[in-house]
Design an enzyme around this catalytic site. Structure first.
Site, PDB file in Angstrom:
ATOM      1  N   GLY A  87       0.503  -1.027  -0.141  1.00  0.00           N
ATOM      2  CA  GLY A  87      -0.312   0.317  -0.021  1.00  0.00           C
ATOM      3  C   GLY A  87       0.743   1.288   0.022  1.00  0.00           C
ATOM      4  O   GLY A  87       0.346   1.775  -0.480  1.00  0.00           O
ATOM      5  N   GLN A 145      -8.235  -0.677   2.599  1.00  0.00           N
ATOM      6  CA  GLN A 145      -8.582  -0.593   3.692  1.00  0.00           C
ATOM      7  C   GLN A 145     -10.046  -1.680   2.750  1.00  0.00           C
ATOM      8  O   GLN A 145     -11.178  -2.490   3.860  1.00  0.00           O
ATOM      9  CB  GLN A 145      -9.104   0.038   4.868  1.00  0.00           C
ATOM     10  CG  GLN A 145      -8.067  -0.110   5.611  1.00  0.00           C
ATOM     11  CD  GLN A 145      -7.829  -0.619   6.907  1.00  0.00           C
ATOM     12  OE1 GLN A 145      -8.380  -1.497   6.695  1.00  0.00           O
ATOM     13  NE2 GLN A 145      -6.460  -0.812   7.255  1.00  0.00           N
ATOM     14  N   CYS A 181       0.175   6.599  21.731  1.00  0.00           N
ATOM     15  CA  CYS A 181       1.096   5.689  23.456  1.00  0.00           C
ATOM     16  C   CYS A 181       1.699   4.270  22.652  1.00  0.00           C
ATOM     17  O   CYS A 181       2.717   4.596  22.616  1.00  0.00           O
ATOM     18  CB  CYS A 181       0.120   5.020  24.059  1.00  0.00           C
ATOM     19  SG  CYS A 181       0.686   6.329  25.167  1.00  0.00           S
TER      20      CYS A 181
END
Lengths: 391, 124
Positions: free
Chosen positions: A70, A178, A324
């Protein structure tokens, strides 16, 4: 139990795909450019894969280029088109929620003197086609919009945007990484001039991808070498990978409809179950407008990575929308663009299902998740404030 | 990004979670937008921290640093507790991934702020 809920990140290679690939490592290992038997065998396999991909996308086999995935397809589409068509203009339109494999090449081009308009999206993670229309200028060369978002699964009004691009005679690139295998579509109907696909998101091998280049559209290669892939993508073909990608496309075409029903039933069961059992949650995106396999949920008062680690300990593998774990401390650009409150961005996780998920896995998750959320909430000073305020 | 065994051990079995009723000092640092909020409670007797508890909203590293700092301060005089730095917290956890270093700053700040709160309350 070891449950895989991270299919938007990557998928398990289908056993039929793997079986098809293996002989091209050990037996038919020729270079497709060679004229001897080994070469011919490999060339034949690449051609077969090309037509398998073309059938899934509803295009002609000669309208596609095999790439490494991709990211390469997106880079080749955006830069390759602009470099091949300097007279088309120097203005690019894209959206806030594109994958970094689109946003970053666009930003790089901006550094090189191109103009860039990044249109905003609504709270459900959807681009308004009228915003695109408004952004169009006389020198707009390219519009690049994803078909469906990877983080929240929001499906974009891609045909409408395609029509607008067509009206203005502007090249339209669709990052469909996707969407392929999760939405049934025909490339011609959505008016895409360029379209990116990735093998490993559709139970194919990693390191494989496709760029569809509509007949008549010129794309300049980004690397120089041999004559492979019509000189647009030089380099000896990844024959086993291409064979696997072709097979994955063939399977996707055959099973797409039933898979969508199967996976969306599981996804809905998971969502309704969570909503029933856990208070103060928010679905990011709207259920009717997202990919059938995707569920991005924010849990108030807790942080996504903690939740992720606790779930992982119980054998449930999903991913976090908060950055995170992704190696950057910035919160998800997609959820920020959707104007999700920052503490809710921190508390978001993504479940992305696939055809190998089972109903028992959903039931197990629904049994485990509420306790973990409660445990983390009890530990959270934000929750304590809520309890004290009696909300 | 990989956490040390010690970090995971504290994350999975955090020590001293909760609050102290009528604490002698409380420190609250961070904000939800940044992803971490830490609240540290201390009980002090004869200039010595006899009890410490915490509540934390944050990632694995934030919870582990909160947990370990409550263990590190227990029994220490206020003077010695003030010597605890982010560096000693990180060392006690056998290291933190570079991107998570800020969590140790949060723990140090929460402790300093709790002790400050204690001094403020007791100077009046």
């Amino acid at each position: 139990m070891n449950i895989y809920f991270d299919n938007n990140a990557t998928t398990k290679v289908d056993s039929e795909v793997l079986e098809e690939m293996l002989p091209y490592y050990s037996k038919f290992y020729g270079n497709p450019s060679s004229v001897h038997d080994f070469g011919r065998k490999a060339r034949f396999a690449v051609n077969k894969a090309r037509s398998q991909v073309a059938k899934l996308l509803g295009i002609q086999p000669e309208e596609l280029i095999f790439t490494s995935g991709g990211t390469e397809s997106n880079n080749l589409a955006i830069k390759g088109y602009l470099f091949a068509n300097p007279k088309a203009g120097r203005h690019i339109i894209t959206s806030e929620i594109e994958h970094h494999a689109v946003l970053n090449p666009c930003k790089e081009l901006k550094k090189q003197g191109y103009d860039l308009t990044v249109v905003s999206i609504n709270k459900e993670g959807v681009v308004n086609p009228e915003e695109i229309r408004k952004a169009i200028r006389g020198d707009t060369a390219l519009i690049s919009i994803m078909y469906a978002n990877n983080e929240v699964g929001s499906i974009q009004p891609i045909s409408e945007i395609g029509n607008i691009a067509k009206e203005h005679n502007i090249c339209f690139h669709v990052d469909a990484v996707q969407a392929v295998g999760k939405i049934s579509f025909k490339t011609k109907e959505i008016k895409a001039d360029l379209l990116s696909l990735s093998g490993h998101k559709i139970n194919g091998p990693k390191g494989t991808g496709v760029l569809y280049i509509r007949k008549g559209i010129k794309v300049k290669s980004l690397q120089q070498g041999g004559h492979h892939e019509r000189n647009i993508r030089p380099g000896t073909e990844n024959v086993p990978g291409i064979v696997g990608l072709g097979k994955a496309c063939e399977i996707a075409k055959k099973t797409l409809n039933e898979e969508v029903i199967y996976v969306s039933n599981l996804r809905n069961k998971l969502y309704l179950g969570i909503r029933e059992r856990i208070s103060d949650i928010k679905l990011n995106g709207c259920l009717e407008g997202i990919l059938p396999n995707t569920l991005n949920i924010s849990f108030a008062y807790i942080e996504g990575e903690s939740l992720l680690l606790k779930l992982n300990k119980k054998g449930i593998n999903c991913s976090t929308g908060s950055a995170c774990t992704s190696g950057s401390l910035k919160a998800s650009h997609v959820l920020r663009a959707m104007k999700v409150p920052s503490h809710m961005i921190q508390g978001s996780i993504r479940f992305s299902l696939g055809k190998y998920n089972k109903e028992e896995e959903i039931e197990y998750t629904l049994k485990i998740l509420p306790g973990i959320v409660q445990q983390l909430r009890e530990m959270s000073p934000l929750y304590e404030g809520i309890k004290e305020d009696g909300i | 990004m990989e956490y040390s065994k010690k970090v995971m051990e504290h994350f999975e079995n955090p020590r001293n979670v909760g609050e102290i009723k009528n604490p002698d000092g409380v420190g609250r640092v961070g904000n939800p937008a940044c992803g971490d909020v830490m609240k540290l409670y201390i009980r002090v007797k004869d200039d010595r921290i006899i009890e410490a508890k915490f509540k934390t909203f944050g990632c694995g590293a934030a919870i582990a640093t909160s947990s370990i700092i409550t263990e590190m301060v227990k029994g220490k005089t206020l003077e010695d507790a003030l010597k605890i730095t982010k560096k000693t917290v990180v060392e006690a956890l056998d290291g933190l991934p570079p991107i998570k270093m800020h969590c140790s700053v949060l723990a140090e700040d929460a402790l300093k702020s709790a002790i400050e709160d204690y001094y403020k309350k007791n100077s009046q």
